[in-house]
Design a protein around this motif. Structure first.
Motif, PDB file in Angstrom:
ATOM      1  N   TYR A  70      -7.264   9.812  -8.870  1.00  0.00           N
ATOM      2  CA  TYR A  70      -6.536   8.539  -8.829  1.00  0.00           C
ATOM      3  C   TYR A  70      -5.323   8.589  -9.763  1.00  0.00           C
TER       4      TYR A  70
ATOM      5  N   ASP B 170     -12.253   0.407 -11.794  1.00  0.00           N
ATOM      6  CA  ASP B 170     -13.235   1.357 -11.275  1.00  0.00           C
ATOM      7  C   ASP B 170     -12.631   2.721 -11.004  1.00  0.00           C
ATOM      8  N   ALA B 171     -11.314   2.757 -10.787  1.00  0.00           N
ATOM      9  CA  ALA B 171     -10.680   4.012 -10.387  1.00  0.00           C
ATOM     10  C   ALA B 171      -9.891   4.679 -11.513  1.00  0.00           C
TER      11      ALA B 171
ATOM     12  N   LYS C 133       0.860  -1.167   0.000  1.00  0.00           N
ATOM     13  CA  LYS C 133       0.000   0.000   0.000  1.00  0.00           C
ATOM     14  C   LYS C 133       0.903   1.225   0.000  1.00  0.00           C
TER      15      LYS C 133
ATOM     16  N   LYS D 133      -6.825  -0.737 -11.580  1.00  0.00           N
ATOM     17  CA  LYS D 133      -8.100  -0.659 -10.866  1.00  0.00           C
ATOM     18  C   LYS D 133      -9.124  -0.092 -11.843  1.00  0.00           C
TER      19      LYS D 133
ATOM     20  N   GLU E  87      -5.662   5.420  -1.154  1.00  0.00           N
ATOM     21  CA  GLU E  87      -6.140   4.220  -0.452  1.00  0.00           C
ATOM     22  C   GLU E  87      -6.538   3.115  -1.433  1.00  0.00           C
ATOM     23  N   LEU E  88      -6.775   3.485  -2.697  1.00  0.00           N
ATOM     24  CA  LEU E  88      -7.152   2.506  -3.717  1.00  0.00           C
ATOM     25  C   LEU E  88      -5.938   1.898  -4.418  1.00  0.00           C
TER      26      LEU E  88
ATOM     27  N   GLU F 211      -2.737  -0.116  -5.250  1.00  0.00           N
ATOM     28  CA  GLU F 211      -2.138  -1.376  -4.818  1.00  0.00           C
ATOM     29  C   GLU F 211      -0.978  -1.702  -5.752  1.00  0.00           C
TER      30      GLU F 211
ATOM     31  N   ALA G  91      -7.819   8.651  -2.971  1.00  0.00           N
ATOM     32  CA  ALA G  91      -7.367   7.909  -4.153  1.00  0.00           C
ATOM     33  C   ALA G  91      -6.193   6.995  -3.801  1.00  0.00           C
TER      34      ALA G  91
END
Length: 246
Positions: free
Chosen positions: A91, A84-85, A31, A82, A62-63, A65, A60
């Protein structure tokens, strides 16, 4: 003292190497985050729009990875897509410091950064890119005793000048491979945590051994052209020089 610490870690890592890493593919999930702070409302420099952008950036992050896949000989690092992001501007901006594909092969002594700046480029980096200073300071990360190392490095800025940056890495000799996220590597143990550019960081949140995923390939980048770091930075400078002056 530093030589003693390094010798001890090298002996320790060699002795533990065989019990941790074979030819299997292993994975570290990281992370990311930032240590920067919101300017207090009572400050004369407070800006509500800047605070809103900051909070969007933190959400952003936090999303985000990041994955580091490695064997005993090779590693590859990149951000996980990601879906969705990906369309979020916040993001996209948050991922910039953590992006890029980094490949390392300790047999051929290759270190490569694939980037999309000015097209797809594969930058051949110095194999021993960072001159780490290993300390005796330690802490436990994800169950592994990790030691602190620090270094300085230079980065080409928007003014075509070099900034001196600092990095702090925490590596685990028990996992005896010289790999780490986003090219922060070259230590006698897997890098589990990195603080860089003063405010940004990686933190290992999951370590998996001998994963079974046929989609994972640790291979030398094929797409794009290859440049030395010097050639790539010359190209960067030329592109920046063409930008309209404000």
């Amino acid at each position: 003292m530093k030589k003693f610490i390094y010798s001890y870690l090298l002996i320790f890592s060699v002795s533990s190497f065989s019990q941790n890493i074979e030819n299997n593919i292993n994975c570290v999930t990281y992370k990311v985050g930032t240590n920067s702070k919101i300017i207090p409302k009572e400050s004369p420099n407070y800006n509500p729009e800047a605070e809103e952008r900051y909070r969007a950036k933190i959400a952003a992050m936090e999303l985000i990875e990041c994955k580091l896949y490695y064997t005993k000989d090779k590693s590859i690092y990149y951000i996980v897509d990601k879906m969705d992001a990906d369309n979020s501007l916040a993001y996209k901006l948050a991922t910039i410091p953590f992006k890029g594909l980094f490949y390392k092969d300790i047999i051929s002594k290759e270190k490569i950064n694939q980037t999309a700046f000015g097209g797809v480029n594969n930058i051949i980096l110095p194999y021993d890119e960072y001159k780490w200073v290993i300390t005796s300071e330690s802490k436990v990360i994800s169950g592994y005793k990790s030691f602190k190392a620090t270094c300085e490095y230079k980065v080409l800025n928007r003014k075509n000048e070099y900034d001196i940056r600092h990095a702090e890495a925490w590596f685990a000799p028990e996992i005896a491979v010289p790999f780490g996220p986003r090219g922060f590597d070259g230590l006698p143990g897997l890098v589990l945590e990195v603080f860089f550019d003063g405010v940004r960081y990686f933190q290992a949140v999951k370590i998996e051994f001998d994963i079974k995923d046929s989609k994972v390939k640790i291979e030398r980048p094929q797409k794009g052209k290859y440049d030395t770091l010097e050639e790539y930075e010359d190209m960067q400078k030329k592109l920046m020089d063409k930008r309209p002056q404000k």
